[in-house]
Design a protein around this motif. Sequence first.
Motif, PDB file in Angstrom:
ATOM      1  N   GLN A 198       6.669   2.242   2.045  1.00  0.00           N
ATOM      2  CA  GLN A 198       7.096   1.461   3.203  1.00  0.00           C
ATOM      3  C   GLN A 198       7.676   0.124   2.733  1.00  0.00           C
ATOM      4  O   GLN A 198       7.473  -0.266   1.585  1.00  0.00           O
ATOM      5  N   VAL A 199       8.420  -0.526   3.650  1.00  0.00           N
ATOM      6  CA  VAL A 199       8.969  -1.839   3.317  1.00  0.00           C
ATOM      7  C   VAL A 199       7.816  -2.844   3.283  1.00  0.00           C
ATOM      8  O   VAL A 199       7.003  -2.893   4.214  1.00  0.00           O
ATOM      9  N   THR A 200       7.723  -3.603   2.215  1.00  0.00           N
ATOM     10  CA  THR A 200       6.608  -4.554   2.074  1.00  0.00           C
ATOM     11  C   THR A 200       7.111  -5.915   1.600  1.00  0.00           C
ATOM     12  O   THR A 200       8.202  -6.028   1.039  1.00  0.00           O
ATOM     13  N   LEU A 201       6.300  -6.925   1.836  1.00  0.00           N
ATOM     14  CA  LEU A 201       6.538  -8.233   1.249  1.00  0.00           C
ATOM     15  C   LEU A 201       5.470  -8.462   0.183  1.00  0.00           C
ATOM     16  O   LEU A 201       4.308  -8.132   0.384  1.00  0.00           O
ATOM     17  N   VAL A 202       5.890  -9.004  -0.960  1.00  0.00           N
ATOM     18  CA  VAL A 202       4.926  -9.402  -1.984  1.00  0.00           C
ATOM     19  C   VAL A 202       5.002 -10.913  -2.088  1.00  0.00           C
ATOM     20  O   VAL A 202       6.040 -11.478  -2.432  1.00  0.00           O
ATOM     21  N   ASN A 203       3.896 -11.562  -1.746  1.00  0.00           N
ATOM     22  CA  ASN A 203       3.863 -13.017  -1.645  1.00  0.00           C
ATOM     23  C   ASN A 203       3.008 -13.591  -2.770  1.00  0.00           C
ATOM     24  O   ASN A 203       1.845 -13.213  -2.922  1.00  0.00           O
ATOM     25  N   ILE A 204       3.605 -14.479  -3.569  1.00  0.00           N
ATOM     26  CA  ILE A 204       2.849 -15.136  -4.632  1.00  0.00           C
ATOM     27  C   ILE A 204       2.312 -16.453  -4.079  1.00  0.00           C
ATOM     28  O   ILE A 204       3.074 -17.288  -3.597  1.00  0.00           O
ATOM     29  N   PHE A 205       1.005 -16.613  -4.136  1.00  0.00           N
ATOM     30  CA  PHE A 205       0.393 -17.822  -3.576  1.00  0.00           C
ATOM     31  C   PHE A 205      -0.759 -18.280  -4.466  1.00  0.00           C
ATOM     32  O   PHE A 205      -1.128 -17.625  -5.435  1.00  0.00           O
ATOM     33  N   GLY A 206      -1.313 -19.438  -4.131  1.00  0.00           N
ATOM     34  CA  GLY A 206      -2.477 -19.952  -4.835  1.00  0.00           C
ATOM     35  C   GLY A 206      -3.129 -21.022  -3.984  1.00  0.00           C
ATOM     36  O   GLY A 206      -2.447 -21.678  -3.187  1.00  0.00           O
ATOM     37  N   SER A 207      -4.418 -21.185  -4.140  1.00  0.00           N
ATOM     38  CA  SER A 207      -5.110 -22.171  -3.306  1.00  0.00           C
ATOM     39  C   SER A 207      -4.702 -23.590  -3.691  1.00  0.00           C
ATOM     40  O   SER A 207      -4.866 -24.521  -2.910  1.00  0.00           O
ATOM     41  N   TRP A 208      -4.119 -23.755  -4.907  1.00  0.00           N
ATOM     42  CA  TRP A 208      -3.714 -25.075  -5.402  1.00  0.00           C
ATOM     43  C   TRP A 208      -2.338 -25.479  -4.882  1.00  0.00           C
ATOM     44  O   TRP A 208      -1.876 -26.589  -5.115  1.00  0.00           O
ATOM     45  N   GLN A 232       1.081  -9.868  14.309  1.00  0.00           N
ATOM     46  CA  GLN A 232       2.027  -9.088  15.117  1.00  0.00           C
ATOM     47  C   GLN A 232       2.414  -7.792  14.425  1.00  0.00           C
ATOM     48  O   GLN A 232       3.257  -7.052  14.936  1.00  0.00           O
ATOM     49  N   LYS A 233       1.830  -7.532  13.244  1.00  0.00           N
ATOM     50  CA  LYS A 233       2.085  -6.309  12.476  1.00  0.00           C
ATOM     51  C   LYS A 233       3.574  -6.054  12.274  1.00  0.00           C
ATOM     52  O   LYS A 233       4.058  -4.929  12.426  1.00  0.00           O
ATOM     53  N   LEU A 234       4.313  -7.126  11.958  1.00  0.00           N
ATOM     54  CA  LEU A 234       5.749  -6.977  11.762  1.00  0.00           C
ATOM     55  C   LEU A 234       6.041  -6.236  10.455  1.00  0.00           C
ATOM     56  O   LEU A 234       6.907  -5.373  10.397  1.00  0.00           O
ATOM     57  N   VAL A 235       5.314  -6.587   9.407  1.00  0.00           N
ATOM     58  CA  VAL A 235       5.497  -5.952   8.103  1.00  0.00           C
ATOM     59  C   VAL A 235       4.231  -6.245   7.292  1.00  0.00           C
ATOM     60  O   VAL A 235       3.582  -7.272   7.498  1.00  0.00           O
ATOM     61  N   SER A 236       3.851  -5.325   6.376  1.00  0.00           N
ATOM     62  CA  SER A 236       2.644  -5.603   5.586  1.00  0.00           C
ATOM     63  C   SER A 236       2.963  -6.564   4.453  1.00  0.00           C
ATOM     64  O   SER A 236       3.979  -6.425   3.774  1.00  0.00           O
ATOM     65  N   ILE A 237       2.072  -7.529   4.300  1.00  0.00           N
ATOM     66  CA  ILE A 237       2.238  -8.520   3.240  1.00  0.00           C
ATOM     67  C   ILE A 237       1.179  -8.265   2.175  1.00  0.00           C
ATOM     68  O   ILE A 237      -0.006  -8.143   2.485  1.00  0.00           O
ATOM     69  N   TYR A 238       1.644  -8.142   0.942  1.00  0.00           N
ATOM     70  CA  TYR A 238       0.727  -7.992  -0.182  1.00  0.00           C
ATOM     71  C   TYR A 238       0.714  -9.296  -0.969  1.00  0.00           C
ATOM     72  O   TYR A 238       1.764  -9.911  -1.177  1.00  0.00           O
ATOM     73  N   GLY A 239      -0.485  -9.714  -1.378  1.00  0.00           N
ATOM     74  CA  GLY A 239      -0.602 -11.028  -2.009  1.00  0.00           C
ATOM     75  C   GLY A 239      -0.880 -10.934  -3.499  1.00  0.00           C
ATOM     76  O   GLY A 239      -1.563 -10.030  -3.968  1.00  0.00           O
ATOM     77  N   ILE A 240      -0.298 -11.879  -4.241  1.00  0.00           N
ATOM     78  CA  ILE A 240      -0.692 -12.061  -5.640  1.00  0.00           C
ATOM     79  C   ILE A 240      -1.266 -13.466  -5.742  1.00  0.00           C
ATOM     80  O   ILE A 240      -0.550 -14.455  -5.554  1.00  0.00           O
ATOM     81  N   ASP A 241      -2.584 -13.519  -5.966  1.00  0.00           N
ATOM     82  CA  ASP A 241      -3.280 -14.807  -6.029  1.00  0.00           C
ATOM     83  C   ASP A 241      -3.090 -15.332  -7.447  1.00  0.00           C
ATOM     84  O   ASP A 241      -3.680 -14.826  -8.395  1.00  0.00           O
TER      85      ASP A 241
END
Lengths: 178, 196
Positions: free
Chosen positions: A63-73, A90-99
Amino acid sequence: MNRLMYLLPLAIFLVIAGYFAKGLTLNPRDMPSMLIDQEVPPFDLKPIKGQVRGLSSEDLKGQVTLVNIFGSWCVACLAEHPMLMKIAEQKLVSIYGIDWREKNPDDGPNWLARRGDPYTLIGDDPQSKAAIAFGVTGAPETFFVDRRGFIRYKHVGPITPENWESTLWPIVQELRKL
Amino acid sequence: MADCSGAQKTLRMIFGFLYGPSGAGRSLRSPGLPQWWRPAVAGLVVALLLALSFSPVLAVEPSEVLDDPVLEVRAREISKGLRCVVCQNQSIDDSNADLARDMRVLVRERLLAGDSNDQVTDYMVSRYGDFVLLNPPFKVATYALWFGPLLIIGLGLFVVVVFYRRRSSTSVAETTPAALSNEESRRLEDLMKDET
């Protein structure tokens, strides 16, 4: 002809000045991504503390996904967080995170516990393994991945309601048609 | 994430000291000094710092260093050619940024796994593009970069040569004008007669 020759230095100056005017106003942080239209680099990240599943490149297929790179800092990540929550609710698209690069393994989970967790799955990347594989230079960065697992777009900086409406959401809809 | 430290902070310190409103900069000023002393002093300080900065300042931490000295030398060599994508004018060997540190560690891991120097560099280029190389590669897209200066020097020389050729030919024309035609000398004679 002879008289025109005297204008030559001025012409050369104008050309050089033109290049400088363009070059010096570019943002050096905007770098073209090498990964556009490439398959997601293979990676397999452990879960963050308190979660059972991590994130691997295999999770991004189907499926179409977003991969979001984030950090608490990361301050800009905090700024985009409400928008990510809205997209998830709103379940627009699934977001996958890289902490990315937490100093302390508790930092990421605490940050998400306080503010909400918009991510379907999260991988922990304390040593920038996945971040370097994605060619990340800072956070947040968001990669738009099509259903075959190919990266089609990279957004540098926070996702805001404005750029989501004008650019990013249309891209997701385009990718769904593929 | 740690920001860029080292040289950039040092420079800010110097210029802060010279141009800042308070501190030592003010006490140095006296009414007798001419206008140019500030840039002159700044230039001297920068020159001095540049001279001093050639002693290697290492960002590589002891924990990163490989046990195998041969591999470590190769790792250092590769790191010196790779740009830190956070502090864009430093190599990852010089930069204290966290991402540069992780890139150094990755370089070493790949060397340990048996990669050649070129394979390690190629991996980084495949992630970050040619931008990650401090030396621009020689290829079609960079011909303008490599040949541009030569082309401009060539053009300059051409203009200089043409300029001097023209000037010498006109000066010859001035000293030895073309001889008068018969018609012209007759008219000249007539004119001279009229005068007298």
